[in-house]
Design a protein around this motif. Structure first.
Motif: not given
Ligand SMILES: [Zn+2]
Length: 209
Positions: A18-22
């Protein structure tokens, strides 16, 4: 006879990239028949921008439209798949070489389809749309744009600008497609995102033929 539909969505899996931080994508079975439960039951927990999903204008535009306001014509109908062999970002100059028209639904196939989705970690060097390319798409008046990794904008490059320009122009965005089995050309597109009320995005299933 019509050709068979091809699924260009990425499978949703527990712990998927997934998108980093999500938030992480968590898919767990809370009731198991093998443990004596009367049925199997799966619990889902993830960001609305997990895997193959759409961005509503609300994602980057404070008063922009939300997912349930998506017009079906943006996601059902004829679309064109372009293959671009960009090594880094897609630029306005790259797009000037192809034929775009107002109201079009376009999907961009890049090296992301074969490379990024086969990686075990998030690909920070995926091919994205540079801000000038986003502006060019807005100027051409395309209706829908699909890309083959998790964002139209890059990781630490043009991420905010590209989203602001395209979503601000009212372009409906499909992210996270896998076009590795798809040749460039014209297709029938069906993309149906979940009817998430007030949401800035939604997971979707996307098929082409
Ligand atoms: Zn998104």
């Amino acid at each position: 006879m019509k050709r068979p539909w091809k699924d260009v969505s990425t499978p949703l899996r527990d712990g998927m990239i997934h998108w980093p931080g999500d938030p992480e994508c968590k898919i767990t079975r809370v009731n198991r028949m093998e443990d004596g439960a009367v049925c199997n039951l799966t619990h889902l927990s993830m960001s609305a921008h997990t895997g193959t999903h759409m961005d509503a204008p609300r994602h980057f535009i404070a008063d922009g439209m939300t997912m349930e306001q998506l017009p079906f014509e943006a996601v059902i109908g004829r679309c064109r798949v372009f293959e671009l062999d960009c090594a880094d970002q897609i630029t306005a100059d790259d797009l000037k070489k192809i034929r775009l028209s107002s109201g079009q639904r376009v999907l961009f196939k890049t090296r992301n389809s074969t490379r990024s989705w086969s990686m075990n970690e998030f690909d920070k060097d995926f091919v994205s749309l540079r801000a000038d390319a986003a502006q060019y798409l807005a100027d051409q008046g395309v209706m829908t744009v699909g890309v083959d990794y998790l964002s139209i904008g890059g990781f630490n490059k043009d991420g905010v600008e590209t989203h602001q320009i395209m979503l601000g122009a009212g372009i409906w965005v499909i992210e996270g497609l896998n076009l590795s089995d798809i040749k460039p050309g014209y297709y029938e597109l069906i993309c149906l995102p979940l009817r998430l009320e007030g949401a800035d995005g939604a997971p979707c299933r996307v098929v082409l033929r």
